[in-house]
Design a protein around this motif. Sequence first.
Motif, mmCIF file in Angstrom:
data_model
loop_
_atom_site.group_PDB
_atom_site.id
_atom_site.type_symbol
_atom_site.label_atom_id
_atom_site.label_comp_id
_atom_site.label_asym_id
_atom_site.label_seq_id
_atom_site.Cartn_x
_atom_site.Cartn_y
_atom_site.Cartn_z
ATOM 1 N N THR A 31 0.809 -1.201 0.000
ATOM 2 C CA THR A 31 0.000 0.000 0.000
ATOM 3 C C THR A 31 0.844 1.252 0.000
ATOM 4 N N PRO A 35 -2.988 9.132 -1.395
ATOM 5 C CA PRO A 35 -3.793 8.956 -2.596
ATOM 6 C C PRO A 35 -3.021 9.405 -3.820
ATOM 7 N N LEU A 88 -9.309 5.696 -10.171
ATOM 8 C CA LEU A 88 -7.874 5.965 -10.227
ATOM 9 C C LEU A 88 -7.502 6.176 -11.691
ATOM 10 N N GLN A 137 -7.346 1.496 -5.746
ATOM 11 C CA GLN A 137 -7.426 2.317 -4.537
ATOM 12 C C GLN A 137 -8.738 2.072 -3.815
ATOM 13 N N THR A 143 -3.288 4.135 -2.567
ATOM 14 C CA THR A 143 -3.134 3.242 -3.710
ATOM 15 C C THR A 143 -2.520 1.916 -3.270
#
Length: 276
Positions: A31, A35, A88, A137, A143
């Motif tokens: 991860t 964002p 995304l 995401q 993300t």
Amino acid sequence: MKRMAAIAVLLAGIVGLSACTKAVTTSKAVTDPEPASGHHHHEHQAASGDVQAMWQMNPEQPQAKAATRIRFMAHGADGEPITKFAVLHEKLLHLIVVSKDLSYFNHIHPDFDGEGIFTVSTKFPFGGEYRLFAEYQPEGSGTVVSKQTIELGGEKEQKPLTVDKALTKSTGHEIVTLSHGRLAAGEETTLAFHISDAATKTPVRDLEPYLGAAGHVVIISGDAEQYIHVHPDNADAAGPEAVFHAVFPKAGVYKVWGQFAREGRPITVSYTLQVK
């Protein structure tokens, strides 16, 4: 009920089979807490327990040049399937497919059923090992990239990964030249793509948005372990130059793919670089 049935379909392949089967496999995801925005980059090196991915291939043993259906689902830390995803760059999930030798590259977008499962049908050009990178995401999160290795039946092709001496490539319609800053592990560097029209040799000024940006750059290490995805400094640039920034996590050979759009056509060019 629909969601539970979908989960059951994926889980059914596990029953009676040994731990990590060809039919259904699971993998940890990596991860990015921030964002996606701007010229961010993703460097996915260590697994996170927050998200676990489940992959299913149909047929169970995929064959080169034949249709393979890929199904993907992600679970959160609570074990429940993730069903809400943020858009995304115009898509809910980007699936990057590369052969182990990086000679083959495909960027595709599976369909989402709204209940947690992504599905896409694709063909692989030759047998051997491939890496799949699913980038998405979860809503309210950063993300995530989930990675999977699969083996394709059929005749294998193994091409050597050779560092490019010339960084000017032709698509037939465009001439694309890559210039870069110092290529040193752990240091941010600039990747600048200059695009000219192949017929007129003049710089283009009519690039079109590609998946919500002036371009996308995907970078994968020579061992197909490191994955980086960056976006341009100016998302609205129409050419002739698109500038990106990236950090190569370690020394070695990397392949860089630049993706753009012009005249309604996608443009993909690739370069192989040595990072010290």
